[in-house]
Design a protein around this motif. Structure first.
Motif, PDB file in Angstrom:
ATOM      1  N   GLU A  12     -20.367  -4.653   8.875  1.00  0.00           N
ATOM      2  CA  GLU A  12     -19.148  -5.394   9.207  1.00  0.00           C
ATOM      3  C   GLU A  12     -17.978  -4.420   9.289  1.00  0.00           C
ATOM      4  O   GLU A  12     -17.931  -3.432   8.555  1.00  0.00           O
ATOM      5  CB  GLU A  12     -18.839  -6.435   8.127  1.00  0.00           C
ATOM      6  CG  GLU A  12     -19.875  -7.525   7.972  1.00  0.00           C
ATOM      7  CD  GLU A  12     -19.850  -8.536   9.098  1.00  0.00           C
ATOM      8  OE1 GLU A  12     -18.849  -8.612   9.838  1.00  0.00           O
ATOM      9  OE2 GLU A  12     -20.849  -9.262   9.238  1.00  0.00           O
ATOM     10  N   GLU A  13     -17.034  -4.715  10.170  1.00  0.00           N
ATOM     11  CA  GLU A  13     -15.802  -3.933  10.225  1.00  0.00           C
ATOM     12  C   GLU A  13     -14.993  -4.251   8.968  1.00  0.00           C
ATOM     13  O   GLU A  13     -14.949  -5.401   8.541  1.00  0.00           O
ATOM     14  CB  GLU A  13     -14.992  -4.287  11.470  1.00  0.00           C
ATOM     15  CG  GLU A  13     -15.632  -3.841  12.758  1.00  0.00           C
ATOM     16  CD  GLU A  13     -15.779  -2.329  12.873  1.00  0.00           C
ATOM     17  OE1 GLU A  13     -14.875  -1.596  12.416  1.00  0.00           O
ATOM     18  OE2 GLU A  13     -16.796  -1.888  13.419  1.00  0.00           O
ATOM     19  N   GLY A  14     -14.368  -3.263   8.410  1.00  0.00           N
ATOM     20  CA  GLY A  14     -13.571  -3.483   7.216  1.00  0.00           C
ATOM     21  C   GLY A  14     -12.195  -4.027   7.526  1.00  0.00           C
ATOM     22  O   GLY A  14     -11.590  -3.663   8.531  1.00  0.00           O
ATOM     23  N   ASP A  15     -11.712  -4.920   6.689  1.00  0.00           N
ATOM     24  CA  ASP A  15     -10.332  -5.395   6.795  1.00  0.00           C
ATOM     25  C   ASP A  15      -9.429  -4.380   6.127  1.00  0.00           C
ATOM     26  O   ASP A  15      -9.856  -3.632   5.235  1.00  0.00           O
ATOM     27  CB  ASP A  15     -10.171  -6.752   6.095  1.00  0.00           C
ATOM     28  CG  ASP A  15     -10.958  -7.851   6.783  1.00  0.00           C
ATOM     29  OD1 ASP A  15     -11.115  -7.778   8.018  1.00  0.00           O
ATOM     30  OD2 ASP A  15     -11.421  -8.774   6.079  1.00  0.00           O
ATOM     31  N   GLU A  16      -8.178  -4.359   6.550  1.00  0.00           N
ATOM     32  CA  GLU A  16      -7.227  -3.435   5.936  1.00  0.00           C
ATOM     33  C   GLU A  16      -7.135  -3.745   4.443  1.00  0.00           C
ATOM     34  O   GLU A  16      -7.024  -4.889   4.037  1.00  0.00           O
ATOM     35  CB  GLU A  16      -5.856  -3.555   6.586  1.00  0.00           C
ATOM     36  CG  GLU A  16      -4.942  -2.428   6.159  1.00  0.00           C
ATOM     37  CD  GLU A  16      -3.846  -2.195   7.147  1.00  0.00           C
ATOM     38  OE1 GLU A  16      -2.797  -1.721   6.707  1.00  0.00           O
ATOM     39  OE2 GLU A  16      -4.034  -2.466   8.339  1.00  0.00           O
ATOM     40  N   GLY A  17      -7.226  -2.718   3.652  1.00  0.00           N
ATOM     41  CA  GLY A  17      -7.155  -2.874   2.210  1.00  0.00           C
ATOM     42  C   GLY A  17      -8.502  -3.155   1.561  1.00  0.00           C
ATOM     43  O   GLY A  17      -8.631  -3.096   0.343  1.00  0.00           O
ATOM     44  N   GLN A  18      -9.536  -3.465   2.358  1.00  0.00           N
ATOM     45  CA  GLN A  18     -10.869  -3.719   1.802  1.00  0.00           C
ATOM     46  C   GLN A  18     -11.516  -2.397   1.408  1.00  0.00           C
ATOM     47  O   GLN A  18     -11.371  -1.385   2.099  1.00  0.00           O
ATOM     48  CB  GLN A  18     -11.750  -4.423   2.837  1.00  0.00           C
ATOM     49  CG  GLN A  18     -13.171  -4.668   2.354  1.00  0.00           C
ATOM     50  CD  GLN A  18     -14.073  -5.236   3.447  1.00  0.00           C
ATOM     51  OE1 GLN A  18     -13.658  -5.396   4.591  1.00  0.00           O
ATOM     52  NE2 GLN A  18     -15.299  -5.537   3.092  1.00  0.00           N
ATOM     53  N   ASP A  19     -12.227  -2.401   0.310  1.00  0.00           N
ATOM     54  CA  ASP A  19     -12.956  -1.223  -0.135  1.00  0.00           C
ATOM     55  C   ASP A  19     -14.070  -0.924   0.877  1.00  0.00           C
ATOM     56  O   ASP A  19     -14.955  -1.756   1.099  1.00  0.00           O
ATOM     57  CB  ASP A  19     -13.539  -1.471  -1.530  1.00  0.00           C
ATOM     58  CG  ASP A  19     -14.203  -0.243  -2.120  1.00  0.00           C
ATOM     59  OD1 ASP A  19     -14.489   0.730  -1.390  1.00  0.00           O
ATOM     60  OD2 ASP A  19     -14.450  -0.255  -3.340  1.00  0.00           O
TER      61      ASP A  19
END
Length: 153
Positions: A12-19
């Protein structure tokens, strides 16, 4: 010594701020991992050591293989080709080691071992690169045994 490098499957693409280390595989990535694991299971030698980055996406990828593995921090995305080679003790170890990891480290390792001038090689998501170090007379050489992509299985 055989060194088998397996890049994690599609995540999955990471969301901003996601580890970044907590990004899971996509449904497509789970299928990629299962296809590659089935191919690998038929090819892998006995006595194989399996080492994996502790990132969720790499651990999900290696679980598809159904073999014991060890998580190693040296294989995290910010590692280096030198870290990887020291961890597996290339080329001193006998037998085979499977490493499940990330770009760009896997591509840097391939480039280093094969003497590629660019310093990095593209390794597709879910793909395996299988390298062997062998002794010929008094000289050591690295050969590429296989490159396999889950799309071709």
């Amino acid at each position: 010594m055989d060194l088998i490098l397996w890049r994690h499957a599609e995540a999955e693409e990471g969301d901003e701020g996601q580890d970044d280390l907590l990004r899971p595989l996509t449904a497509r990535g789970e299928k990629q991992a299962a296809r590659m694991a089935a191919w690998l299971d038929r090819q892998l030698p006995e006595g194989l050591r399996v080492l994996c980055s502790p990132a969720l996406r790499t651990e999900q990828t290696v679980r598809a293989l159904g073999r014991k593995y060890k998580l190693r921090a040296e294989l995290l995305p910010d590692g280096s080709a030198q870290d990887l080679l020291e961890l597996v003790q290339w080329p001193r170890t006998r037998g085979a080691v499977l490493v499940v990891g990330h770009q760009p480290v896997l591509g840097q390792t391939v480039a280093k071992l094969l003497g590629m001038p660019a310093g990095e090689c593209a390794v597709r998501k879910g793909a395996v690169w299988w390298l062997r170090q062998r002794q010929r007379m008094e000289h050591s050489e690295t050969i590429l045994l296989a490159v396999q992509s889950p799309e071709l299985l």
